[in-house]
Design an enzyme around this catalytic site. Structure first.
Site, PDB file in Angstrom:
ATOM      1  N   TYR A 101      -6.407  -3.003  -1.752  1.00  0.00           N
ATOM      2  CA  TYR A 101      -5.288  -3.725  -0.697  1.00  0.00           C
ATOM      3  C   TYR A 101      -5.218  -3.391   0.001  1.00  0.00           C
ATOM      4  CZ  TYR A 101      -1.866  -6.055   0.296  1.00  0.00           C
ATOM      5  OH  TYR A 101      -0.640  -6.434   1.239  1.00  0.00           O
ATOM      6  N   GLU A 189      -4.103 -10.565   4.708  1.00  0.00           N
ATOM      7  CA  GLU A 189      -4.396  -9.767   3.804  1.00  0.00           C
ATOM      8  C   GLU A 189      -5.953  -9.977   2.956  1.00  0.00           C
ATOM      9  OE1 GLU A 189      -0.965 -10.050   0.351  1.00  0.00           O
ATOM     10  OE2 GLU A 189      -2.476 -11.218  -0.311  1.00  0.00           O
TER      11      GLU A 189
END
Ligand code: GDP
Ligand code: MN
Length: 387
Positions: A101, A189
């Site tokens: 992530y 993101e």
């Protein structure tokens, strides 16, 4: 404003972040063509403005163009968290070894962009934060310095990225920060940032949330807005410069000022009613803006009473009253209304409303009580009609 995955990844790609070379398709036939052009195995991905598409069945691997066509037919039209899939992204499938992530988020508390990384990618970062907070690394970025190499390397080290991938990771982290900074995002993101078969990093998913207050600086980004994916009334409201949020109650509220709008909703609750919306018509609202606001409120079929609460300052009460009367002339509705007007040109405003036989109230509590009564009567009438 949210960008779709394919739009976000396109921007990432333009800034040097490695992304798959996919195509967007609006039909199963287009998906077939795209998969054939890619050759080999592909991934068919629902383009809706929500996460968790994988779990909802909106991300599927296809071995052949025929399979891509069949899967696209299945995914197009699918409902994911209340949103209808109108497009799919056809990406070359990646051979995933590990999912990371990596995100940049605007942290209002520190007034800085914060970069977040975790070795536990692929799943919801909120879930990781809850269950394994130690797996999350955060760095607060000083806008004067940007993201120096050493900070990005510390992040890579913190989440245990192999030595051989650190340089590439650092490059991606800096590019992501650059995207965040230059696009005025509140979130950029990559989840997952995958380590793929050939030992490289690849951004498989992308999400960008733009700061609406900075959109005027980015007309090319504002043009990416997917209007079909948004609520019609909220869209209409934005066009007229109104802040409108639909809620699930029955009393439509037209108020000037966000604070007053919230207070009005509280008072409605206090008297046992339920507000159908938050609506701030802003300062200095002219008649046509009020009319538009009223049309938007009445387009909600749940609304069975409307409460106007106007505090005249810059907004003149007579202007608002004219707006209400003009709007009523246009929409011709049986929905009962009560108006509370105070402030600048109050007497003139009241006179206009009295002429039009509108119900008025002197105080907010009186107005709210009346609105709740009217709303309950409305619900009763509806029940009686059904019986
Ligand atoms: P999200 O569920 O909306 O976040 O959608 P993602 O794009 O993140 O996809 C969900 C999951 O599907 C990823 O975490 C991967 O595990 C998987 N996935 C996505 N792209 C590929 C791919 O190219 N190949 C394979 N094998 N899996 C993929
Ligand atoms: Mn994802």
């Amino acid at each position: 404003m949210n960008l779709h995955e394919y739009q976000s990844k396109r921007i990432f790609g333009q800034h040097g972040i490695p992304v798959p070379s996919g195509e967007v398709a609006g039909s199963a036939e287009e998906a077939y063509q795209a998969a054939r052009a890619l050759g080999g195995t592909s991934v068919i991905k629902a383009q809706v403005l929500t996460g968790g598409r994988g779990k909802a069945g909106g991300v599927k691997v296809a071995k052949t163009p025929g399979e891509a066509e069949a899967l696209a037919a299945q995914i197009l039209g699918m409902n994911i968290r209340g949103l209808t899939v109108k497009q799919v992204l056809v990406d070359p499938a990646a051979d995933i070894r590990h999912e990371i992530y990596l995100g940049v988020v605007l942290d209002r508390a520190s007034e800085r962009l914060v970069m977040i990384a975790s070795a536990a990618g692929g799943m919801d970062i909120e879930e990781v934060a809850r269950t394994a907070p130690e797996k999350i690394q955060r760095i607060v970025i000083d806008p004067a310095l940007g993201l120096p190499d050493f900070q990005a390397r510390a992040l890579a080290f913190g989440i245990g990225i192999d030595r051989g991938l650190r340089r590439e990771f650092t490059h991606i982290a800096r590019a992501l920060y650059h995207v965040a900074m230059t696009h005025d995002v509140t979130l950029a993101e990559i989840n997952p940032l995958a380590i793929v078969g050939d030992g490289k990093l690849l951004a498989l998913d992308g999400k960008i949330v733009l700061d609406d207050n900075a959109l005027f600086r980015h007309p090319e980004l504002a043009a990416l807005r997917d209007q079909s994916a948004e609520d019609k009334s909220e869209l209409e409201a934005r066009k007229h410069g109104l802040s409108y949020v639909k809620l699930d109650g029955k009393i439509g509220c037209m108020v000037n000022g966000a604070g007053l709008a919230m207070a009005t909703m509280d008072v409605i609750h206090y008297f046992g009613g339920s507000p159908a919306n938050f609506l701030d018509i802003g300062g200095g609202a002219q008649a046509d803006k009020v009319a538009a606001a009223l049309r938007i409120i009445l387009s909600d079929a749940n609304v069975n009473a409307v409460l106007f609460n106007i505090f005249g300052g810059i907004t003149r009460c007579d202007e608002v009253a004219k707006g209400i009367v003009a709007a009523l002339g246009q929409v011709n509705t049986p929905v009962p209304m009560v108006v509370r007007l105070v402030g600048t040109n109050e007497a003139e405003g009241r006179a206009i409303l009295a002429n039009a036989q509108m119900e008025t109230a002197k105080t907010l509590s009186e107005a709210a009580q009346k609105a709740v009564e009217l709303s309950e009567r409305g619900s009763q009438n509806r029940r009686e009609k059904r019986n």
